[in-house]
Design a protein around this motif. Sequence first.
Motif, PDB file in Angstrom:
ATOM      1  N   GLY A  89     -22.865  29.116   7.190  1.00 28.39           N
ATOM      2  CA  GLY A  89     -22.779  28.169   6.086  1.00 28.39           C
ATOM      3  C   GLY A  89     -21.420  28.006   5.452  1.00 28.39           C
ATOM      4  O   GLY A  89     -21.243  27.177   4.549  1.00 28.39           O
ATOM      5  N   PHE A  90     -20.409  28.758   5.883  1.00 20.63           N
ATOM      6  CA  PHE A  90     -19.084  28.640   5.288  1.00 20.63           C
ATOM      7  C   PHE A  90     -18.320  27.476   5.912  1.00 20.63           C
ATOM      8  O   PHE A  90     -18.426  27.217   7.115  1.00 20.63           O
ATOM      9  CB  PHE A  90     -18.306  29.943   5.443  1.00 20.63           C
ATOM     10  N   ASP A  91     -17.560  26.753   5.082  1.00 18.69           N
ATOM     11  CA  ASP A  91     -16.826  25.586   5.549  1.00 18.69           C
ATOM     12  C   ASP A  91     -15.524  25.448   4.771  1.00 18.69           C
ATOM     13  O   ASP A  91     -14.993  26.439   4.274  1.00 18.69           O
ATOM     14  CB  ASP A  91     -17.685  24.326   5.424  1.00 18.69           C
TER      15      ASP A  91
ATOM     16  N   LEU B 190     -13.786  35.477  13.690  1.00 23.76           N
ATOM     17  CA  LEU B 190     -15.081  35.394  13.017  1.00 23.76           C
ATOM     18  C   LEU B 190     -15.354  34.026  12.406  1.00 23.76           C
ATOM     19  O   LEU B 190     -16.433  33.790  11.871  1.00 23.76           O
ATOM     20  CB  LEU B 190     -15.152  36.455  11.904  1.00 23.76           C
ATOM     21  N   ARG B 191     -14.404  33.108  12.486  1.00 20.99           N
ATOM     22  CA  ARG B 191     -14.552  31.834  11.781  1.00 20.99           C
ATOM     23  C   ARG B 191     -15.687  30.975  12.327  1.00 20.99           C
ATOM     24  O   ARG B 191     -16.439  30.373  11.565  1.00 20.99           O
ATOM     25  CB  ARG B 191     -13.230  31.062  11.811  1.00 20.99           C
ATOM     26  N   ASP B 192     -15.800  30.887  13.644  1.00 23.97           N
ATOM     27  CA  ASP B 192     -16.877  30.074  14.216  1.00 23.97           C
ATOM     28  C   ASP B 192     -18.232  30.625  13.788  1.00 23.97           C
ATOM     29  O   ASP B 192     -19.146  29.860  13.444  1.00 23.97           O
ATOM     30  CB  ASP B 192     -16.775  30.054  15.744  1.00 23.97           C
ATOM     31  N   TYR B 193     -18.358  31.949  13.807  1.00 23.77           N
ATOM     32  CA  TYR B 193     -19.637  32.547  13.410  1.00 23.77           C
ATOM     33  C   TYR B 193     -19.872  32.336  11.915  1.00 23.77           C
ATOM     34  O   TYR B 193     -21.008  32.073  11.493  1.00 23.77           O
ATOM     35  CB  TYR B 193     -19.656  34.037  13.734  1.00 23.77           C
ATOM     36  N   ALA B 194     -18.800  32.429  11.115  1.00 21.74           N
ATOM     37  CA  ALA B 194     -18.933  32.213   9.672  1.00 21.74           C
ATOM     38  C   ALA B 194     -19.441  30.806   9.381  1.00 21.74           C
ATOM     39  O   ALA B 194     -20.203  30.594   8.429  1.00 21.74           O
ATOM     40  CB  ALA B 194     -17.598  32.450   8.978  1.00 21.74           C
TER      41      ALA B 194
ATOM     42  N   THR C 199     -14.887  33.741  -4.183  1.00 21.95           N
ATOM     43  CA  THR C 199     -15.118  32.567  -3.350  1.00 21.95           C
ATOM     44  C   THR C 199     -14.068  32.492  -2.246  1.00 21.95           C
ATOM     45  O   THR C 199     -12.923  32.887  -2.442  1.00 21.95           O
ATOM     46  CB  THR C 199     -15.053  31.271  -4.184  1.00 21.95           C
ATOM     47  N   VAL C 200     -14.486  31.976  -1.084  1.00 20.09           N
ATOM     48  CA  VAL C 200     -13.594  31.850   0.068  1.00 20.09           C
ATOM     49  C   VAL C 200     -13.922  30.571   0.824  1.00 20.09           C
ATOM     50  O   VAL C 200     -15.019  30.013   0.677  1.00 20.09           O
ATOM     51  CB  VAL C 200     -13.726  33.046   1.038  1.00 20.09           C
ATOM     52  N   THR C 201     -12.988  30.121   1.637  1.00 16.70           N
ATOM     53  CA  THR C 201     -13.261  29.055   2.601  1.00 16.70           C
ATOM     54  C   THR C 201     -13.415  29.709   3.966  1.00 16.70           C
ATOM     55  O   THR C 201     -13.149  30.904   4.134  1.00 16.70           O
ATOM     56  CB  THR C 201     -12.117  28.027   2.646  1.00 16.70           C
ATOM     57  N   VAL C 202     -13.800  28.935   4.958  1.00 20.25           N
ATOM     58  CA  VAL C 202     -14.004  29.502   6.284  1.00 20.25           C
ATOM     59  C   VAL C 202     -12.694  30.048   6.853  1.00 20.25           C
ATOM     60  O   VAL C 202     -12.681  31.004   7.628  1.00 20.25           O
ATOM     61  CB  VAL C 202     -14.623  28.449   7.238  1.00 20.25           C
ATOM     62  N   LYS C 203     -11.552  29.470   6.420  1.00 21.82           N
ATOM     63  CA  LYS C 203     -10.260  29.943   6.904  1.00 21.82           C
ATOM     64  C   LYS C 203      -9.860  31.291   6.316  1.00 21.82           C
ATOM     65  O   LYS C 203      -8.891  31.895   6.763  1.00 21.82           O
ATOM     66  CB  LYS C 203      -9.179  28.902   6.614  1.00 21.82           C
ATOM     67  N   SER C 204     -10.599  31.754   5.323  1.00 23.34           N
ATOM     68  CA  SER C 204     -10.333  33.071   4.751  1.00 23.34           C
ATOM     69  C   SER C 204     -10.794  34.184   5.675  1.00 23.34           C
ATOM     70  O   SER C 204     -10.344  35.324   5.540  1.00 23.34           O
ATOM     71  CB  SER C 204     -11.031  33.211   3.394  1.00 23.34           C
ATOM     72  N   PHE C 205     -11.684  33.867   6.610  1.00 22.07           N
ATOM     73  CA  PHE C 205     -12.200  34.869   7.537  1.00 22.07           C
ATOM     74  C   PHE C 205     -11.183  35.134   8.648  1.00 22.07           C
ATOM     75  O   PHE C 205     -10.376  34.245   8.986  1.00 22.07           O
ATOM     76  CB  PHE C 205     -13.512  34.392   8.164  1.00 22.07           C
ATOM     77  N   PRO C 206     -11.202  36.318   9.249  1.00 23.10           N
ATOM     78  CA  PRO C 206     -10.368  36.554  10.433  1.00 23.10           C
ATOM     79  C   PRO C 206     -10.694  35.511  11.503  1.00 23.10           C
ATOM     80  O   PRO C 206     -11.852  35.099  11.648  1.00 23.10           O
ATOM     81  CB  PRO C 206     -10.786  37.963  10.883  1.00 23.10           C
TER      82      PRO C 206
ATOM     83  N   ASP D  80     -21.023  41.183  10.210  1.00 18.14           N
ATOM     84  CA  ASP D  80     -21.842  41.978   9.290  1.00 18.14           C
ATOM     85  C   ASP D  80     -21.027  43.130   8.699  1.00 18.14           C
ATOM     86  O   ASP D  80     -21.160  43.456   7.509  1.00 18.14           O
ATOM     87  CB  ASP D  80     -23.074  42.531  10.012  1.00 18.14           C
ATOM     88  N   ARG D  81     -20.176  43.754   9.526  1.00 13.04           N
ATOM     89  CA  ARG D  81     -19.337  44.850   9.042  1.00 13.04           C
ATOM     90  C   ARG D  81     -18.322  44.335   8.025  1.00 13.04           C
ATOM     91  O   ARG D  81     -18.080  44.973   6.996  1.00 13.04           O
ATOM     92  CB  ARG D  81     -18.614  45.512  10.220  1.00 13.04           C
TER      93      ARG D  81
END
Length: 299
Positions: free
Chosen positions: A96-98, A88-92, A78-85, A43-44
């Motif tokens: 709905g991110f993939d 946080l990827r599993d939670y992303a 726009t981002v893919t799930v791999k764009s997240f740290p 969320d942060r």
Amino acid sequence: MRRLIIISALCLSGCLSVGTILPPSTAEMQQAEQDTQTAAAYDRYIALNDRLQRVAGKILTRNDELCSRQMNDIGVQTVTVKSFPKPLRDYAETQGFDKDPRVLFSMAQSIERGDVLLDAKGEPLSVYDKDFDGEIFIGGQRIMPQTVSACRYPVTLEYSPAVNAYATGRAIRITTGMMDFTDDDELAIIIGHELAHNTEGHVVKIVTARIAGLGTGVFSRQYESEADYVGLYYAARAGFDISKAPDIWRRMGLRSIRALDRARSHPTTPERYVRLSGAIAEIEDKIKAGAPLLPERKP
């Protein structure tokens, strides 16, 4: 002898162990707390990224004519799930991110977080892969978002407590630590500084200096001063309060006192304060005179 060694080791381990009875901490309890902290961190990350994109959007669109790399912008990231740290990827994924580019931030009507933007062939669109030609599909529905010209230097968030920002020549990275350190006006000044590194070609120049064996110290300090100067114009042109710029370096001086009198890759914080103060006066004079807000260039 072996038995004596084992007995001695057991006695020693007893001496080294804690002497109090700790509260229970089961794997289930730890997992529950990890889930809570991960959701809070996600969320942060979203909130800080939303703020970053709003500020960066103004800098990139109000200075498009000064950028050699441009794009048609619809106010969407726009981002893919791999764009997240990574943590946080599993939670992303639960959000709905993939593997397909999905909307993380949007200022465009009819486009929401999590949407997949498709072209006329049904292929997912990544905002920075190609310019928008006015035809976009979401779930089979055709939409026509408004576009504006913008500098083609995506600004992304890095989850790190370090108060830092950097340019790659083609993009800009801002840490969560820098986000916490600055308000919106100060953040715009930092983004303007990094944009100037890209538009002035500093990354390529540093690499060239290294290849030529000329050393990078003096050049790097000059580039930092130039990025401070040009970046201040970028922030002013976008309507931000640039009078806050010098104070950033006073506060930086309190964080790293070595920067008070040691100039290595960057000028000292006092030098940056003085030069920025002079640049502010220059820009304010141009605003009063109704002159174009353009950095002064060598012939």
